[in-house]
Design a protein around this motif. Structure first.
Motif, PDB file in Angstrom:
ATOM      1  N   UNK A 111       8.747   8.434   1.446  1.00 38.32           N
ATOM      2  CA  UNK A 111       9.667   9.459   0.888  1.00 38.32           C
ATOM      3  C   UNK A 111      10.903   8.586   0.245  1.00 38.32           C
ATOM      4  N   UNK A 112      11.216   7.335   0.870  1.00 36.94           N
ATOM      5  CA  UNK A 112      12.387   6.725  -0.055  1.00 36.94           C
ATOM      6  C   UNK A 112      11.798   6.144  -1.159  1.00 36.94           C
ATOM      7  N   UNK A 113      10.732   5.757  -1.172  1.00 36.70           N
ATOM      8  CA  UNK A 113      10.197   4.961  -2.678  1.00 36.70           C
ATOM      9  C   UNK A 113       9.985   6.074  -3.672  1.00 36.70           C
ATOM     10  N   UNK A 114       9.676   7.203  -3.343  1.00 35.15           N
ATOM     11  CA  UNK A 114       9.281   8.397  -4.303  1.00 35.15           C
ATOM     12  C   UNK A 114      10.663   8.831  -4.715  1.00 35.15           C
ATOM     13  N   UNK A 115      11.763   8.909  -4.023  1.00 34.98           N
ATOM     14  CA  UNK A 115      13.096   9.356  -4.291  1.00 34.98           C
ATOM     15  C   UNK A 115      13.564   8.361  -5.192  1.00 34.98           C
ATOM     16  N   UNK A 116      13.481   7.013  -4.824  1.00 36.52           N
ATOM     17  CA  UNK A 116      14.094   5.886  -5.583  1.00 36.52           C
ATOM     18  C   UNK A 116      13.500   5.947  -7.072  1.00 36.52           C
ATOM     19  N   UNK A 117      12.096   5.975  -7.139  1.00 38.28           N
ATOM     20  CA  UNK A 117      11.544   6.084  -8.395  1.00 38.28           C
ATOM     21  C   UNK A 117      11.719   7.353  -9.403  1.00 38.28           C
ATOM     22  N   UNK A 118      12.131   8.370  -8.661  1.00 40.29           N
ATOM     23  CA  UNK A 118      12.557   9.667  -9.596  1.00 40.29           C
ATOM     24  C   UNK A 118      13.855   9.472  -9.963  1.00 40.29           C
ATOM     25  N   UNK A 119      14.944   8.525  -9.373  1.00 40.82           N
ATOM     26  CA  UNK A 119      16.205   8.559  -9.470  1.00 40.82           C
ATOM     27  C   UNK A 119      16.433   8.000 -10.637  1.00 40.82           C
ATOM     28  N   UNK A 120      17.461   8.449 -11.587  1.00 41.96           N
ATOM     29  CA  UNK A 120      17.881   7.815 -12.765  1.00 41.96           C
ATOM     30  C   UNK A 120      18.849   6.682 -12.641  1.00 41.96           C
ATOM     31  N   UNK A 121      18.315   5.827 -12.126  1.00 43.86           N
ATOM     32  CA  UNK A 121      19.164   4.692 -11.898  1.00 43.86           C
ATOM     33  C   UNK A 121      18.656   3.622 -11.159  1.00 43.86           C
ATOM     34  N   UNK A 122      19.256   2.374 -10.588  1.00 40.60           N
ATOM     35  CA  UNK A 122      18.807   1.342  -9.974  1.00 40.60           C
ATOM     36  C   UNK A 122      18.567   1.704  -8.504  1.00 40.60           C
ATOM     37  N   UNK A 123      17.550   1.141  -7.824  1.00 45.22           N
ATOM     38  CA  UNK A 123      17.461   1.358  -6.596  1.00 45.22           C
ATOM     39  C   UNK A 123      17.056   0.166  -5.846  1.00 45.22           C
ATOM     40  N   UNK A 124      17.333  -0.005  -4.579  1.00 46.79           N
ATOM     41  CA  UNK A 124      16.961  -1.301  -3.725  1.00 46.79           C
ATOM     42  C   UNK A 124      16.383  -0.740  -2.190  1.00 46.79           C
ATOM     43  N   UNK A 125      15.333  -1.115  -1.784  1.00 48.28           N
ATOM     44  CA  UNK A 125      14.939  -0.693  -0.536  1.00 48.28           C
ATOM     45  C   UNK A 125      14.337  -1.863   0.094  1.00 48.28           C
ATOM     46  N   UNK A 126      14.950  -1.869   1.434  1.00 47.05           N
ATOM     47  CA  UNK A 126      14.729  -3.198   2.601  1.00 47.05           C
ATOM     48  C   UNK A 126      13.735  -2.875   3.295  1.00 47.05           C
ATOM     49  N   UNK A 150       0.663  -1.117   0.078  1.00 48.19           N
ATOM     50  CA  UNK A 150       0.010   0.033   0.004  1.00 48.19           C
ATOM     51  C   UNK A 150       0.832   1.349   0.099  1.00 48.19           C
ATOM     52  N   UNK A 151       1.743   1.316   0.864  1.00 50.45           N
ATOM     53  CA  UNK A 151       2.611   2.413   1.081  1.00 50.45           C
ATOM     54  C   UNK A 151       3.333   2.741  -0.385  1.00 50.45           C
ATOM     55  N   UNK A 152       4.060   1.563  -0.829  1.00 55.03           N
ATOM     56  CA  UNK A 152       4.900   1.730  -2.125  1.00 55.03           C
ATOM     57  C   UNK A 152       4.194   2.087  -3.292  1.00 55.03           C
ATOM     58  N   UNK A 153       2.863   1.702  -3.442  1.00 57.14           N
ATOM     59  CA  UNK A 153       1.888   2.121  -4.543  1.00 57.14           C
ATOM     60  C   UNK A 153       1.511   3.468  -4.477  1.00 57.14           C
ATOM     61  N   UNK A 154       1.155   3.808  -3.034  1.00 60.06           N
ATOM     62  CA  UNK A 154       0.660   5.255  -2.854  1.00 60.06           C
ATOM     63  C   UNK A 154       1.840   6.307  -3.111  1.00 60.06           C
ATOM     64  N   UNK A 155       3.153   5.865  -2.942  1.00 61.19           N
ATOM     65  CA  UNK A 155       3.943   6.729  -3.139  1.00 61.19           C
ATOM     66  C   UNK A 155       4.716   6.918  -4.682  1.00 61.19           C
ATOM     67  N   UNK A 156       4.392   5.896  -5.445  1.00 53.91           N
ATOM     68  CA  UNK A 156       4.855   5.611  -6.867  1.00 53.91           C
ATOM     69  C   UNK A 156       4.691   6.892  -7.536  1.00 53.91           C
ATOM     70  N   UNK A 167       8.722   1.192 -12.655  1.00 54.47           N
ATOM     71  CA  UNK A 167       9.009  -0.267 -12.646  1.00 54.47           C
ATOM     72  C   UNK A 167       9.502  -0.737 -11.230  1.00 54.47           C
ATOM     73  N   UNK A 168       8.658  -1.616 -10.510  1.00 47.97           N
ATOM     74  CA  UNK A 168       8.790  -2.101  -9.172  1.00 47.97           C
ATOM     75  C   UNK A 168       8.729  -3.648  -8.871  1.00 47.97           C
ATOM     76  N   UNK A 169       9.746  -4.092  -8.475  1.00 49.80           N
ATOM     77  CA  UNK A 169       9.923  -5.597  -8.129  1.00 49.80           C
ATOM     78  C   UNK A 169       9.783  -5.638  -6.958  1.00 49.80           C
ATOM     79  N   UNK A 170       8.607  -6.395  -6.414  1.00 56.29           N
ATOM     80  CA  UNK A 170       8.518  -6.691  -4.998  1.00 56.29           C
ATOM     81  C   UNK A 170       8.739  -7.900  -4.482  1.00 56.29           C
ATOM     82  N   UNK A 171       9.731  -8.323  -3.681  1.00 54.48           N
ATOM     83  CA  UNK A 171      10.070  -9.874  -3.267  1.00 54.48           C
ATOM     84  C   UNK A 171      10.125  -9.868  -1.791  1.00 54.48           C
ATOM     85  N   UNK A 172      10.012 -11.200  -1.371  1.00 61.52           N
ATOM     86  CA  UNK A 172      10.214 -11.782   0.008  1.00 61.52           C
ATOM     87  C   UNK A 172      11.833 -11.866  -0.074  1.00 61.52           C
ATOM     88  N   UNK A 173      12.182 -12.011   1.336  1.00 60.02           N
ATOM     89  CA  UNK A 173      13.834 -12.045   1.450  1.00 60.02           C
ATOM     90  C   UNK A 173      14.201 -13.343   1.058  1.00 60.02           C
TER      91      UNK A 173
END
Ligand SMILES: Cc1ncc(C[n+]2csc(CCOP(=O)(O)OP(=O)(O)O)c2C)c(N)n1
Ligand code: SF4
Ligand code: SF4
Ligand code: SF4
Ligand SMILES: [Mg+2]
Lengths: 313, 108
Positions: free
Chosen positions: A199-214, A31-37, A102-108
């Motif tokens: 905030x981190x999701x928004x920043x990552x998806x506006x970033x011109x490169x790869x990102x990883x959020x745990x 929910x939080x990831x999609x709201x921030x995209x 483009x968001x990949x969401x996986x388990x650990x």
């Protein structure tokens, strides 16, 4: 960042009616990831609790384009989607101005372990993809097996508690650090702090490169706590610095701690409510608490050193 | 076409299953959302929302895993009993003591 009131007037693109356990952390993270995209989301999801329970034919909880891939290749599939967007644009088949998240969401399990190679490749090639790991610290979907993310001493169905061993014998892998070594935008977040996570999701998806959020995602079923305590346990995890909130920018060089607890609580406050650590509190097992605490302190101090070194950057 | 097939399957009596050739290629899911699958029957305890005590802070809305906190124009208006699984996160996280509480039993 929008206020909760403003956010609550937006549509949540992941609906109820999914079959995740009561109190499951995964839908809160989604929910939080999609709201921030910031752009139209395209979601890639490897096999895990989230996938198995949200896309049960003929139902889908997802109101966004959603791709279920195999257990090990979410990052590879997401890379392909990113490449396809570039190729379609080049051929004039896609509106130049239409942007995608483009968001990949996986388990650990699917991220730390079996999907690790694909993740490393995605980060190294520099795809514009955000990979989110909802970290519930074990292979929950198949019955609580230990993973590279399982904490030291935790009981799982493949790290038993008995005479020969007391739960998992290794400390957990620090995947965010490994991801940071790729030079990606990397962050550690937790579902209890929605503002920081979004905030981190928004920043990552506006970033011109790869990102990883745990993302810290306490699982009532696997961690053995009552299902109303999901958010509360996450808060304790951060307050004791077991799960600190930080981000790494500037191609792996700038480390910023986003939240410093006013009073760093002892790890016992985090361990005690969780059945997977029940043996920590049995007579003769005090060393488990000591070792757990020592490792949390070691990592927290190291993180603080890195943050201090980055201050002038 | 596929949308119709999915919808038809969703309406089917739970005991009868479609033939393999009726299932869309690759098991593609084209009818979005799953709110017509009612997980409310899972509840063994139920949240009680008290409109007079609620400050509409939306904390419960943010943490509910089931999108079961109903909101209209920035205000909580109730609980979607079709979806709520009775986890109790809303009551646990609500900052006001009497605005959201849990009661034993799933039935309203
Ligand atoms: C190649 C392969 N091996 C094993 C499985 C079985 N499997 C499916 S999900 C899963 C565990 C997933 O664990 P994790 O990624 O941590 O997600 P969680 O279920 O904990 O949310 C396993 C072992 C599989 N689908 N594919
Ligand atoms: S086992 Fe844990 S992660 Fe999986 S559905 Fe249940 S609560 Fe969610
Ligand atoms: S958390 Fe409590 S006070 Fe806030 S909106 Fe929900 S019920 Fe109302
Ligand atoms: S009990 Fe759980 S599912 Fe029901 S409204 Fe509260 S948070 Fe949502
Ligand atoms: Mg897991």
């Amino acid at each position: 960042m929008a206020s909760l009131k403003e956010l609550s007037q937006r549509e949540i693109l992941f609906t109820g009616g999914h079959r995740l356990c009561a109190g499951c952390p995964a839908p809160i993270v989604v929910k939080q990831v999609l709201l921030a995209a910031p752009h139209a989301p395209i979601v890639v999801n490897p096999t895990c609790c989230l996938e198995i329970s949200s896309a049960v034919f003929p139902y889908t909880a997802w109101k966004v384009p959603y791709y279920h891939n195999a257990f090990e290749n979410a990052a590879a599939v997401a890379s392909g989607i990113d490449a396809a967007i570039t190729a379609l644009r080049r051929r004039g088949k896609l509106d130049e101005n239409k942007k995608f998240s483009v968001i990949a969401i996986g388990g650990d399990g699917g991220t730390y372990d079996i999907g690790f190679q694909a993740l490393s490749g995605m980060l190294e090639r520099g795809h514009r993809v955000l990979y989110v790991c909802y970290d519930n610290g074990a292979y929950m979907n198949t019955g609580i097996q230990r993973s590279g993310a399982t904490p030291y001493g935790a009981w799982t169905t493949t790290s038993h508690v008995g005479d020969a061993q007391k739960g998992k014998q290794q400390h957990r892998k620090d995947l965010a650090w490994i991801a940071a070594a790729h030079g990606a935008y990397v962050a550690n977040a937790s579902l209890h702090n929605w503002r920081d996570l979004m905030r981190k999701v928004e920043k990552a998806l506006n970033y011109d490169g790869p990102s990883f959020i745990n993302v810290q995602a306490p699982c009532p079923r696997g961690w053995r706590f009552p299902e109303d305590k999901t958010v509360e346990i996450a808060r304790l995890g951060t307050e004791c610095c077991f799960y600190p909130l930080y981000e790494v920018e500037d191609r792996g060089r700038k480390w910023v701690i986003n939240y410093v607890p006013r009073n760093k609580i002892p790890v016992t406050e985090y361990l005690k409510p969780q059945g997977r650590f029940a043996h920590f509190f049995q007579k003769g097992n005090e060393y488990l608490i000591e070792e757990f605490q020592a490792e949390v302190d070691r990592r927290w101090e190291h993180l603080q050193r890195l943050a201090k070194m980055s201050e002038d950057l | 076409m596929t949308v119709q097939i999915n919808d038809a399957i969703r309406k089917l009596d739970k005991k009868s299953f479609p033939a393999w050739y009726e299932i869309p290629l690759g098991g593609t899911l084209v009818a979005e959302g799953s709110t017509d699958y009612h997980t409310g029957s899972w509840r063994t305890k139920r949240p009680i929302w008290n409109a007079e005590e609620c400050s509409h802070c939306m904390i419960c809305w943010m943490y509910c895993p089931e999108t079961a906190i109903k909101v209209e124009n920035g205000k909580v208006v109730g609980i979607d009993t079709n979806l709520c699984k009775g986890c109790g996160i809303c009551a646990n996280e609500c900052p006001r003591e009497k605005a959201m509480t849990m009661a034993p039993g799933g039935e309203y």
